[in-house]
Design an enzyme around this catalytic site. Sequence first.
Site, PDB file in Angstrom:
ATOM      1  N   CYS A 296       0.528  -2.193  -5.891  1.00  0.00           N
ATOM      2  CA  CYS A 296       1.003  -2.379  -4.760  1.00  0.00           C
ATOM      3  C   CYS A 296      -0.586  -2.023  -3.789  1.00  0.00           C
ATOM      4  CB  CYS A 296       2.043  -1.226  -4.095  1.00  0.00           C
ATOM      5  SG  CYS A 296       3.371  -1.358  -4.909  1.00  0.00           S
TER       6      CYS A 296
ATOM      7  N   HIS B 239      -2.180   1.237   0.462  1.00  0.00           N
ATOM      8  CA  HIS B 239      -0.841   0.892  -0.450  1.00  0.00           C
ATOM      9  C   HIS B 239      -0.179  -0.088   0.551  1.00  0.00           C
ATOM     10  CE1 HIS B 239       3.222   1.446  -2.326  1.00  0.00           C
ATOM     11  NE2 HIS B 239       2.743   1.849  -3.328  1.00  0.00           N
TER      12      HIS B 239
ATOM     13  N   ASP C  43      -0.832   8.213   5.399  1.00  0.00           N
ATOM     14  CA  ASP C  43      -0.062   8.259   4.211  1.00  0.00           C
ATOM     15  C   ASP C  43      -0.344   9.303   3.150  1.00  0.00           C
ATOM     16  OD1 ASP C  43       0.922   7.575   1.667  1.00  0.00           O
ATOM     17  OD2 ASP C  43       0.400   5.312   1.992  1.00  0.00           O
TER      18      ASP C  43
ATOM     19  N   LYS D  51       6.976  11.903  -6.163  1.00  0.00           N
ATOM     20  CA  LYS D  51       5.573  12.480  -6.740  1.00  0.00           C
ATOM     21  C   LYS D  51       5.210  13.654  -6.754  1.00  0.00           C
ATOM     22  CE  LYS D  51       4.245   7.896  -4.564  1.00  0.00           C
ATOM     23  NZ  LYS D  51       4.210   6.956  -5.707  1.00  0.00           N
TER      24      LYS D  51
ATOM     25  N   GLN E 219      -0.066  10.409  -1.919  1.00  0.00           N
ATOM     26  CA  GLN E 219      -0.905  10.995  -3.223  1.00  0.00           C
ATOM     27  C   GLN E 219      -1.769  12.183  -3.056  1.00  0.00           C
ATOM     28  OE1 GLN E 219      -0.482   9.679  -6.094  1.00  0.00           O
ATOM     29  NE2 GLN E 219       0.453   7.633  -5.542  1.00  0.00           N
TER      30      GLN E 219
HETATM   31  C1  LIG Z   1      -0.659   5.811  -1.223  1.00  0.00           C
HETATM   32  C2  LIG Z   1       0.866   5.629  -1.557  1.00  0.00           C
HETATM   33  N1  LIG Z   1       1.582   5.094  -0.347  1.00  0.00           N
HETATM   34  C3  LIG Z   1       2.805   5.005  -0.410  1.00  0.00           C
HETATM   35  C4  LIG Z   1       3.584   4.944  -1.558  1.00  0.00           C
HETATM   36  C5  LIG Z   1       4.929   4.541  -1.441  1.00  0.00           C
HETATM   37  O1  LIG Z   1       5.853   5.755  -1.888  1.00  0.00           O
HETATM   38  P1  LIG Z   1       7.358   5.454  -2.068  1.00  0.00           P
HETATM   39  O2  LIG Z   1       7.722   4.355  -2.811  1.00  0.00           O
HETATM   40  O3  LIG Z   1       7.790   6.793  -2.437  1.00  0.00           O
HETATM   41  O4  LIG Z   1       7.973   5.146  -0.620  1.00  0.00           O
HETATM   42  C6  LIG Z   1       3.142   5.368  -2.785  1.00  0.00           C
HETATM   43  C7  LIG Z   1       3.706   5.292  -3.937  1.00  0.00           C
HETATM   44  O5  LIG Z   1       3.640   4.440  -4.711  1.00  0.00           O
HETATM   45  C8  LIG Z   1       1.686   5.537  -2.698  1.00  0.00           C
HETATM   46  O6  LIG Z   1       0.837   5.839  -3.658  1.00  0.00           O
END
Ligand SMILES: Cc1ncc(COP(=O)(O)O)c(C=O)c1O
Lengths: 130, 407
Positions: free
Chosen positions: B365, B122, B199, B225, B202
């Site tokens: 993203c 992401h 990270d 999430k 998910q």
């Molecule tokens: C794998 C992953 N990393 C990071 C994020 C970013 O999360 P946040 O927007 O809550 O900071 C997301 C969410 O969209 C994600 O799916």
Amino acid sequence: MNTSDIYREEIIDHSKHPRNFGKIAKPDVRYKEKNPLCGDEIELFVKLDSHKKVKAVAFNGAGCVISRASASLFTEAIKGKSVRELEQLSAKDALECLGLSELTPTRQKCALLVLETLKRGLKKYQQKTK
Amino acid sequence: MIDAAKIKKDFPLLNQKMNGQPLVYLDSAATSQKPQAVIDAIKDFYERHNANIHRGIYRLSEEATELYEGAREKVQKFIRAKETKEIIFTRGTTESINLVAYSWGRQNIEKGDEIIVTEMEHHSNLIPWQLLAKEKEAVLKFIPIDDEGRLKITKLDSLLNKKTRLLAITHVSNVLGVVNPLKEIITKAHSNGTRVLVDGAQAVPHLSVDVSELDCDFYAFSGHKMLGPTGIGVLHGKRELLEAMPPFMGGGEMIKEVTKEGATWNELPTKFEAGTMPIAQVVSLGTAIDYLNGIGMENIWQHEQMLIAYALEKVTAIPGVKIYGPLKPKDKGGVLSFNIGEIHPHDIASIFDEEGIAIRAGHHCAQVLHRRLGIPATVRASFYLYTDQSDIDKLIGAIKKAKQLLL
Ligand SMILES: Cc1ncc(COP(=O)(O)O)c(C=O)c1O
């Protein structure tokens, strides 16, 4: 279930068989714009006559049904218009051209990509001819 | 087994109509819906406990502090961290990763050093490292994926060398649903002296995570999430690393002593929690964890395995639909990304919307991943504990409608 408010026959027809699709040699206005959200891309060409009215227009690029149908209908509608008239076209005009009032704001961006491209192209044209 | 129809009743938003149809929410990977208990916890905090934390002597402030620190303990137990000092509250996964990039990264990455990420990251686990690499003239390297979207782990050996300082990797892909074999990867990285940031955005909502067992150095995730509110996330870091790191943001609460010339830093975790934190959000994240524990993370994972197996079976049977990511449910979470012929994902999403189905269309993203797959965008349906088979049946119906209208 298989009916749709947005994807009417006319819209799908214009998307599958877009009018004015292609390129123009030696255009007065030429501009490429991208919708970063969906990656839709439009390149627009406009050729003006001696009265600064749209003599010919063309577009190409890849996009969704809405952006293609919109570009097709919009380019049909602007033929014969003067540069001044083009500059005054609003988002409302472009959406009316498409005949879809039920689009969400995100989808409106797809529909308005052609107008945005034209506006930027005109600005560049004005700067060049100043 | 989970009774998703019963669980749905706990989520007020899921009981409404959308475009005249019962809402089918298939975008939980973007953000989850919230159970009544979490919504009530926010309301209850403001109605009965609201005060700023840590600084007050009066009773109300002590109460708010207890609730806030109580939530930290819930987070610590939930991901099996060794101690509460290792749990830093942030604004979300993005801020957690940026914290590490700015604080640990600037202190530890030098010119010529190498950082490894993967092709499926992401943007929030890619851009911070690109920025850092640019600033420090470090090198960013990528673990490639195969055509099914799984990491080519065998390539890791040739990527790791004595200059590799950090490996930043997602636990579960937000597009492909792949669960990465972290244990193996972390062991390899550590034996090379390389730190690992995970990270977990998910992962934490969907499966049982044990950061002590994983032995990762940093682990980041978001509250929104996992049934919690927006604006709150977590960074877990190993204590010795966090202690050696300089602060990320300066301000109130994070200091011990301040003079005109400078300051000393507060103890962990407060050193990294500058300013007034989103207190109600932290407290209600604790409530979300209680709710998840009540259902059981193992049950949630099994439920999503059942859903993805069902969805894969149904969708692969429709001609013209291309699925991205593994085609077998094993090691795959409840995420299904696909395209229908040449139909633009935005058009698919609009047709689904007319049926009351919320799915996401775009690059999610993850542009590097989409470029690797050779496509600009995909449509993504993602599941959670409140998703049931009838939701997936409606998804199948909408795919057929889109095909009929636009192909
Ligand atoms: C794998 C992953 N990393 C990071 C994020 C970013 O999360 P946040 O927007 O809550 O900071 C997301 C969410 O969209 C994600 O799916």
